[in-house]
Design an enzyme around this catalytic site. Structure first.
Site, mmCIF file in Angstrom:
data_model
loop_
_atom_site.group_PDB
_atom_site.id
_atom_site.type_symbol
_atom_site.label_atom_id
_atom_site.label_comp_id
_atom_site.label_asym_id
_atom_site.label_seq_id
_atom_site.Cartn_x
_atom_site.Cartn_y
_atom_site.Cartn_z
ATOM 1 N N HIS A 36 -4.880 10.446 3.284
ATOM 2 C CA HIS A 36 -4.854 10.239 1.834
ATOM 3 C C HIS A 36 -6.241 10.515 1.250
ATOM 4 O O HIS A 36 -7.222 10.590 1.977
ATOM 5 C CB HIS A 36 -4.557 8.778 1.493
ATOM 6 C CG HIS A 36 -3.322 8.181 2.057
ATOM 7 N ND1 HIS A 36 -2.208 7.924 1.293
ATOM 8 C CD2 HIS A 36 -3.029 7.736 3.300
ATOM 9 C CE1 HIS A 36 -1.276 7.351 2.052
ATOM 10 N NE2 HIS A 36 -1.752 7.228 3.281
ATOM 11 N N GLU A 118 -7.464 6.641 4.444
ATOM 12 C CA GLU A 118 -7.872 7.074 3.110
ATOM 13 C C GLU A 118 -9.268 7.678 3.190
ATOM 14 O O GLU A 118 -10.191 7.059 3.722
ATOM 15 C CB GLU A 118 -7.918 5.869 2.148
ATOM 16 C CG GLU A 118 -6.577 5.192 1.919
ATOM 17 C CD GLU A 118 -5.782 5.810 0.763
ATOM 18 O OE1 GLU A 118 -6.275 6.763 0.124
ATOM 19 O OE2 GLU A 118 -4.657 5.317 0.514
ATOM 20 N N ASP A 164 -2.011 13.702 -2.747
ATOM 21 C CA ASP A 164 -3.193 13.581 -1.885
ATOM 22 C C ASP A 164 -2.848 13.858 -0.420
ATOM 23 O O ASP A 164 -1.715 13.651 -0.028
ATOM 24 C CB ASP A 164 -3.803 12.173 -2.042
ATOM 25 C CG ASP A 164 -2.875 11.056 -1.597
ATOM 26 O OD1 ASP A 164 -1.724 11.012 -2.057
ATOM 27 O OD2 ASP A 164 -3.302 10.229 -0.770
HETATM 28 ZN ZN LIG Z 1 -2.029 8.501 -0.741
#
Ligand SMILES: [Zn+2]
Length: 205
Positions: A36, A118, A164
């Site tokens: 992400h 992330e 993303d």
């Molecule tokens: Zn995401």
């Protein structure tokens, strides 16, 4: 061999209440790595807001855009800063809340069987080499504990809903870094070679 507790020693640990138990068997069911991007406010790097969001402590008044985050309970297992530092919020043995409504190879609820990473960033700015290096290190470390078979972007498992890590994430460069790591990790050569990394295109629908 004692059971791995899901916390990687190389990451800084920030605990959060935003997780629950995985429904499937450990570690057999943990097969997917999801990449992400996030920045809060969007496009701003550094600062405490991402960790505050993932740990349930965000100050909704810190920026006007944060009003949209009210009531949102999300987390990820890992967060990679622009300089490559790694923070871990949730044990990889537990279910973090990063993917939302999602589907991979016909199986829904990707949080059940995935590990979420992330990267501090956005859909509009290239990621730092240090972040790719940290992500490759992380993937290899996790392969030592979980039978990961695939790496996907959030955009690929939630097409039309999520974008993303986006067009600035260089999947081929990440694959190359992984291949390089294989020479340092003889025990994991087969696992690294077998890891299927999605191509960046198409960003469908
Ligand atoms: Zn995401």
């Amino acid at each position: 061999m004692s059971r791995f507790d899901g916390w990687l020693p190389q990451a800084t640990r920030y605990d959060t209440p935003h997780y629950d138990a995985r429904p499937g068997p450990l570690p057999a069911d943990v097969t997917l790595l999801v990449v992400h991007n996030i920045s809060l406010p969007l496009g701003w790097f550094g600062g405490p807001h991402v960790s505050d969001l993932f740990t349930g402590r965000i100050d909704y008044n810190a920026d006007p855009s944060f009003a949209d985050l009210r009531g949102l309970k999300v987390s990820s297992h890992f967060f990679i800063r622009r300089d490559g530092r790694v923070i871990q919020y949730v044990s990889a043995n537990e279910r973090a809340w990063h993917a939302g409504r999602s589907c991979f190879q016909g199986r829904e609820k990707c949080n059940d069987f995935s590990i979420g990473v992330e990267l501090e960033g956005s859909d509009f700015v290239p990621f730092e080499v240090a972040q790719y290096a940290a992500l490759a290190d992380l993937a290899v470390a996790l392969l030592g504990h979980y039978p990961l078979t695939d790496v996907q972007g959030h955009q690929h498992i939630a097409p039309g809903r999520k974008t993303d890590p986006g067009p600035c994430f260089d999947w081929d460069f990440f694959r190359k870094l992984l291949n390089k790591k294989a020479s340092d990790e003889p025990a994991l050569v087969a696992a690294i070679a077998g890891l299927r990394v999605v191509k960046g295109v198409p960003q469908s629908q």
